[in-house]
Design a protein around this motif. Structure first.
Motif, PDB file in Angstrom:
ATOM      1  N   VAL A 129       0.825  -1.622  -0.229  1.00 17.87           N
ATOM      2  CA  VAL A 129       0.104  -0.029   0.402  1.00 17.87           C
ATOM      3  C   VAL A 129       0.915   1.257   0.111  1.00 17.87           C
ATOM      4  O   VAL A 129       2.096   1.581   0.584  1.00 17.87           O
ATOM      5  N   LEU A 130       0.305   2.297  -0.736  1.00 17.29           N
ATOM      6  CA  LEU A 130       1.032   3.307  -1.137  1.00 17.29           C
ATOM      7  C   LEU A 130       0.391   4.450  -0.667  1.00 17.29           C
ATOM      8  O   LEU A 130      -0.415   4.628  -0.594  1.00 17.29           O
TER       9      LEU A 130
ATOM     10  N   GLY B 272      -4.192   0.933  -7.278  1.00 20.84           N
ATOM     11  CA  GLY B 272      -5.629   1.117  -7.285  1.00 20.84           C
ATOM     12  C   GLY B 272      -6.105   1.699  -6.221  1.00 20.84           C
ATOM     13  O   GLY B 272      -5.270   1.367  -5.359  1.00 20.84           O
ATOM     14  N   ALA B 273      -7.083   2.874  -6.232  1.00 15.66           N
ATOM     15  CA  ALA B 273      -6.646   3.457  -5.500  1.00 15.66           C
ATOM     16  C   ALA B 273      -8.007   2.668  -4.159  1.00 15.66           C
ATOM     17  O   ALA B 273      -8.417   1.866  -4.793  1.00 15.66           O
TER      18      ALA B 273
ATOM     19  N   ALA C 128      -0.375  -1.073  -4.484  1.00 20.51           N
ATOM     20  CA  ALA C 128       0.762  -1.135  -4.906  1.00 20.51           C
ATOM     21  C   ALA C 128       0.727  -2.534  -5.973  1.00 20.51           C
ATOM     22  O   ALA C 128       0.803  -3.252  -5.554  1.00 20.51           O
ATOM     23  N   ASP C 129       0.454  -2.417  -7.065  1.00 19.83           N
ATOM     24  CA  ASP C 129       0.557  -4.301  -8.026  1.00 19.83           C
ATOM     25  C   ASP C 129       1.628  -3.111  -8.826  1.00 19.83           C
ATOM     26  O   ASP C 129       0.872  -3.300 -10.085  1.00 19.83           O
TER      27      ASP C 129
ATOM     28  N   VAL D 272      10.989  10.980  -4.479  1.00 21.14           N
ATOM     29  CA  VAL D 272      11.125   9.120  -4.852  1.00 21.14           C
ATOM     30  C   VAL D 272      10.540   8.481  -3.285  1.00 21.14           C
ATOM     31  O   VAL D 272      11.182   8.854  -2.777  1.00 21.14           O
ATOM     32  N   LEU D 273      10.026   7.452  -3.789  1.00 23.20           N
ATOM     33  CA  LEU D 273       9.654   6.057  -3.404  1.00 23.20           C
ATOM     34  C   LEU D 273      10.855   4.668  -4.034  1.00 23.20           C
ATOM     35  O   LEU D 273       9.969   4.609  -4.962  1.00 23.20           O
ATOM     36  N   ILE D 274      10.810   3.552  -3.106  1.00 19.48           N
ATOM     37  CA  ILE D 274      11.447   3.091  -3.315  1.00 19.48           C
ATOM     38  C   ILE D 274      10.497   1.888  -2.711  1.00 19.48           C
ATOM     39  O   ILE D 274      10.758   1.551  -1.991  1.00 19.48           O
ATOM     40  N   MET D 275      10.108   0.875  -3.412  1.00 16.91           N
ATOM     41  CA  MET D 275       9.401  -0.223  -2.202  1.00 16.91           C
ATOM     42  C   MET D 275       8.108  -1.254  -3.832  1.00 16.91           C
ATOM     43  O   MET D 275       8.479  -0.875  -4.854  1.00 16.91           O
TER      44      MET D 275
END
Length: 306
Positions: free
Chosen positions: A41-42, A64-65, A58-59, A303-306
């Motif tokens: 989840v973001l 997807g909201a 997050a897929d 920037v986010l790394i996940m």
């Protein structure tokens, strides 16, 4: 496989995956992003006058909201999730309001938020006419919120009870900050400094050794080094965490480096005014060197790394 997610002031959140794989999730002004510690989840702020928070499933490159909530303030600019994944905090720059939200087992918002309003000002009449919350950090069982407008690191228990703040020198304009145990490192946006707080002892250095004005943005600890992005000089400074002595200062690969992320030995720098995210490799001594990769992203801010 981890993905590079980029928020900012363009059309939405850009996700970079495998070579040639890219996705765009349209959402308004997602200027800061955070990841749930255990779920895919973001979270994104919507930096608008009537601020918003959105949780996304997050897929891969697709988002997807999952849920939406008001941020309870004006122009949210930072969001953070508790390491245990049960709480989320947001900092609203426009009016200084911070808020705490409970998260359910899906990572969605649950119940009513705890709203943390603040008052005060600072000596810079143009930038410190009132409170401006800039970052929220969970540390040592407390919520810490930097307030650029009042020169404080505000502190709260997780039920919203306010505690005595950590006060910075007048005109510092604390923006982003980080902890290493009991040590606190603070980037001063207004005076161009980095401050190391160790109890009553303060060590203050210039964030950049370049001439001219500097508005430091993001600060991050990695190993025994402190990295700071400098807007104005357009550089990344590398300092020793022990005493803030300089190690190196390198070009950021663009203009107005607003944020960066480090994953392993890679650093990604969001150069907001250049419309680029530039990739670096961290050498054995921790100094970043460009690796030749750069991505065009409209007005990147995080920037986010996940």
């Amino acid at each position: 496989m981890k993905h590079v997610r980029i928020g900012g002031y363009g059309p939405g959140i850009v996700t970079l995956g495998a070579p040639g794989e890219q996705g765009l999730t349209r959402v308004a002004a997602p200027s800061f992003l955070a990841a749930h510690p255990t779920l895919p989840v973001l979270y994104a702020v919507g930096e608008l006058e009537r601020g918003w928070l959105t949780a996304f499933q997050a897929d891969g490159v697709r988002l997807g909201a999952l849920a939406e909530r008001p941020s309870e303030g004006h122009s949210p600019c930072h969001v953070a999730v508790h390491p245990e994944g049960h709480l989320l905090a947001v900092a609203n720059y426009g009016d200084g309001t911070a808020a705490l939200y409970r998260l359910d087992e899906r990572g969605a918002f649950a119940g009513e938020p705890i709203v943390l309003r603040h008052q005060g000002s600072g000596p810079n009449a143009e930038r410190q006419e009132g409170p401006h919350a800039h970052q929220a950090v969970f540390h040592d069982g407390l919520l810490h919120v930097s307030d650029l407008g009042t020169d404080e690191i505000r502190r709260y228990r997780l039920d919203g009870t306010p505690l005595e703040p950590i006060t910075m020198a007048p005109g510092t304009g604390p923006r982003h900050f980080a902890f290493a145990g009991s040590r606190l490192y603070v980037a001063g946006e207004l005076d161009g400094t980095v401050t190391l707080v160790e109890g009553e002892r303060r060590t203050v250095v210039r964030a950049s050794r370049q001439e001219g004005e500097n508005a430091p943005s993001h600060l991050q600890l990695h190993g025994d080094l402190v990295y700071v992005a400098n807007r104005g000089p357009n550089t990344i400074s590398v300092l020793r965490a022990g005493d803030l002595s300089p190690v190196a200062e390198v070009p950021s690969g663009g203009t107005w480096p607003r944020h960066f992320a480090i994953e392993g030995e890679r650093m990604y720098v969001a150069n907001q005014n250049a419309g680029t995210v530039t990739s670096f490799r961290l050498q054995d001594d921790g100094v970043p060197v460009p690796d030749g990769e750069s991505y065009e992203v409209e007005s990147p801010a995080c920037v986010l790394i996940m």
